[in-house]
Design a protein around this motif. Structure first.
Motif, PDB file in Angstrom:
ATOM      1  N   ASN A 165       0.807  -1.220   0.000  1.00 56.34           N
ATOM      2  CA  ASN A 165       0.000   0.000   0.000  1.00 56.34           C
ATOM      3  C   ASN A 165       0.844   1.275   0.000  1.00 56.34           C
ATOM      4  O   ASN A 165       0.286   2.379  -0.013  1.00 56.34           O
ATOM      5  CB  ASN A 165      -0.937   0.009   1.219  1.00 56.34           C
ATOM      6  CG  ASN A 165      -2.153  -0.865   0.998  1.00 56.34           C
ATOM      7  OD1 ASN A 165      -3.093  -0.498   0.293  1.00 56.34           O
ATOM      8  ND2 ASN A 165      -2.128  -2.062   1.594  1.00 56.34           N
ATOM      9  N   TYR A 166       2.142   1.117  -0.020  1.00 55.89           N
ATOM     10  CA  TYR A 166       3.006   2.292  -0.051  1.00 55.89           C
ATOM     11  C   TYR A 166       2.776   3.067  -1.350  1.00 55.89           C
ATOM     12  O   TYR A 166       2.919   2.534  -2.448  1.00 55.89           O
ATOM     13  CB  TYR A 166       4.482   1.888   0.053  1.00 55.89           C
ATOM     14  CG  TYR A 166       5.415   3.071   0.078  1.00 55.89           C
ATOM     15  CD1 TYR A 166       5.586   3.830   1.225  1.00 55.89           C
ATOM     16  CD2 TYR A 166       6.122   3.445  -1.075  1.00 55.89           C
ATOM     17  CE1 TYR A 166       6.442   4.922   1.252  1.00 55.89           C
ATOM     18  CE2 TYR A 166       6.982   4.528  -1.051  1.00 55.89           C
ATOM     19  CZ  TYR A 166       7.122   5.262   0.106  1.00 55.89           C
ATOM     20  OH  TYR A 166       7.976   6.351   0.127  1.00 55.89           O
ATOM     21  N   GLY A 167       2.352   4.303  -1.240  1.00 54.88           N
ATOM     22  CA  GLY A 167       2.103   5.136  -2.413  1.00 54.88           C
ATOM     23  C   GLY A 167       0.746   4.937  -3.046  1.00 54.88           C
ATOM     24  O   GLY A 167       0.415   5.627  -4.029  1.00 54.88           O
ATOM     25  N   GLN A 168      -0.065   4.017  -2.522  1.00 52.59           N
ATOM     26  CA  GLN A 168      -1.396   3.781  -3.085  1.00 52.59           C
ATOM     27  C   GLN A 168      -2.385   4.856  -2.617  1.00 52.59           C
ATOM     28  O   GLN A 168      -2.292   5.357  -1.498  1.00 52.59           O
ATOM     29  CB  GLN A 168      -1.922   2.407  -2.639  1.00 52.59           C
ATOM     30  CG  GLN A 168      -1.112   1.234  -3.135  1.00 52.59           C
ATOM     31  CD  GLN A 168      -1.348   0.950  -4.607  1.00 52.59           C
ATOM     32  OE1 GLN A 168      -2.308   1.423  -5.211  1.00 52.59           O
ATOM     33  NE2 GLN A 168      -0.460   0.168  -5.197  1.00 52.59           N
ATOM     34  N   ILE A 169      -3.323   5.193  -3.459  1.00 50.78           N
ATOM     35  CA  ILE A 169      -4.360   6.160  -3.089  1.00 50.78           C
ATOM     36  C   ILE A 169      -5.453   5.477  -2.281  1.00 50.78           C
ATOM     37  O   ILE A 169      -5.925   6.008  -1.273  1.00 50.78           O
ATOM     38  CB  ILE A 169      -4.960   6.814  -4.356  1.00 50.78           C
ATOM     39  CG1 ILE A 169      -3.880   7.607  -5.098  1.00 50.78           C
ATOM     40  CG2 ILE A 169      -6.137   7.712  -3.981  1.00 50.78           C
ATOM     41  CD1 ILE A 169      -4.352   8.200  -6.408  1.00 50.78           C
ATOM     42  N   SER A 170      -5.854   4.288  -2.709  1.00 43.16           N
ATOM     43  CA  SER A 170      -6.880   3.528  -2.010  1.00 43.16           C
ATOM     44  C   SER A 170      -6.263   2.278  -1.392  1.00 43.16           C
ATOM     45  O   SER A 170      -5.428   1.608  -2.022  1.00 43.16           O
ATOM     46  CB  SER A 170      -8.005   3.116  -2.970  1.00 43.16           C
ATOM     47  OG  SER A 170      -8.639   4.257  -3.520  1.00 43.16           O
ATOM     48  N   TRP A 171      -6.674   1.985  -0.173  1.00 41.46           N
ATOM     49  CA  TRP A 171      -6.117   0.846   0.555  1.00 41.46           C
ATOM     50  C   TRP A 171      -6.506  -0.478  -0.113  1.00 41.46           C
ATOM     51  O   TRP A 171      -7.639  -0.676  -0.534  1.00 41.46           O
ATOM     52  CB  TRP A 171      -6.619   0.845   1.998  1.00 41.46           C
ATOM     53  CG  TRP A 171      -6.124  -0.328   2.802  1.00 41.46           C
ATOM     54  CD1 TRP A 171      -6.759  -1.516   2.973  1.00 41.46           C
ATOM     55  CD2 TRP A 171      -4.887  -0.411   3.513  1.00 41.46           C
ATOM     56  NE1 TRP A 171      -6.000  -2.348   3.764  1.00 41.46           N
ATOM     57  CE2 TRP A 171      -4.849  -1.701   4.106  1.00 41.46           C
ATOM     58  CE3 TRP A 171      -3.827   0.465   3.714  1.00 41.46           C
ATOM     59  CZ2 TRP A 171      -3.773  -2.110   4.898  1.00 41.46           C
ATOM     60  CZ3 TRP A 171      -2.759   0.044   4.501  1.00 41.46           C
ATOM     61  CH2 TRP A 171      -2.735  -1.223   5.074  1.00 41.46           C
ATOM     62  N   SER A 222      -7.198  -0.416   6.625  1.00 43.44           N
ATOM     63  CA  SER A 222      -6.722   0.922   6.249  1.00 43.44           C
ATOM     64  C   SER A 222      -6.248   1.768   7.435  1.00 43.44           C
ATOM     65  O   SER A 222      -5.396   2.635   7.279  1.00 43.44           O
ATOM     66  CB  SER A 222      -7.824   1.682   5.500  1.00 43.44           C
ATOM     67  OG  SER A 222      -8.991   1.797   6.313  1.00 43.44           O
TER      68      SER A 222
END
Length: 244
Positions: A165-171, A222
């Protein structure tokens, strides 16, 4: 051998009820926790009702209960031990996500007993929960279900979740979870996470135990709660049990 009734009695400084008889026959066992009962020990008789659904978890069919389980069968302790970690000296609440993160990721040294209601209502939990001796493998009673949880597996999934999830907008959860473990998709590897998994990680996720999948639903999501040791409620329970 340690019995769950021993830990609860030690932590709460329980004493036998006044007036209990002394066992006069040969050695036997408590029908609830399996603790040995020998001549001279205090006990109470017990007969399971026709609709006592927890009969399947009785340790023996001796028809007697040790003085410790006499306490565990009473409503104040049945209600007081619904969401708890019981050590020799303290009782901790584990209903919150941060408390579960502490327990499932950084548990204390054993021995201890872990009880968790599956309904939020009165349930027989403590006497039928095996004692956890080694913190590398937790045994947890979730209502009628007995779970085992490896803290190292929980930590690995948490680390994996943070990485993908590093750098992701949505979990994106690595595994699809349901807090009650009832949804058909519960425990399945999330298809959205598959492209981001490294070699061997898919197989690792597939191999998680039912208890680990249930526990992860509270600690890997999240919000990613940080482990936090809850304040013990031992004295609060002792006060409720003390005669007025």
């Amino acid at each position: 051998m340690l019995y769950p009734s021993d830990l609860v009695a030690e932590a709460l400084k329980l004493k036998p009820d006044v007036g209990l008889p002394h066992w006069q026959q040969g050695p036997t066992h408590c029908s609830h926790c399996a603790r040995p009962i020998e001549a001279g020990d205090l006990y109470s008789t017990y007969k399971a009702g026709e609709f006592f659904s927890d009969t399947r978890d009785l340790a023996a069919f001796s028809g007697i209960v040790c003085w410790r389980c006499v306490h565990l069968r009473k409503k104040p302790l049945m209600d007081g031990l619904l969401f708890r970690l019981v050590t020799r000296t303290e009782i901790y609440p584990i209903a919150t996500n941060v408390a579960k993160a502490w327990l499932f990721m950084t548990p204390p040294d054993g021995p201890f007993v872990i009880t968790h209601s599956s309904t939020g209502q009165t349930q027989h939990l403590a006497w039928r929960t095996p004692v956890t001796l080694d913190k590398r493998l937790l045994t947890l009673r979730y209502g009628p279900t007995l779970y085992t949880i490896r803290p190292h597996a929980i930590r690995r999934v948490a680390d994996l979740a943070r990485r993908i999830n590093y750098g992701q907008i949505s979990w994106i959860n690595p595994v699809l979870f349901d807090r009650k473990g009832a949804d058909d998709a519960h425990g399945l590897v999330n298809p959205k996470a598959l492209p981001m998994l490294q070699e061997g990680e898919r197989e690792f996720l597939i191999g998680l135990s039912p208890g680990e999948r249930w526990g992860l639903a509270s600690v890997v999501h999240s919000k990613m709660p940080e482990p936090e040791i809850p304040e013990p409620i031992t004295q609060e329970l002792i006060a409720k049990l003390s005669p007025r």
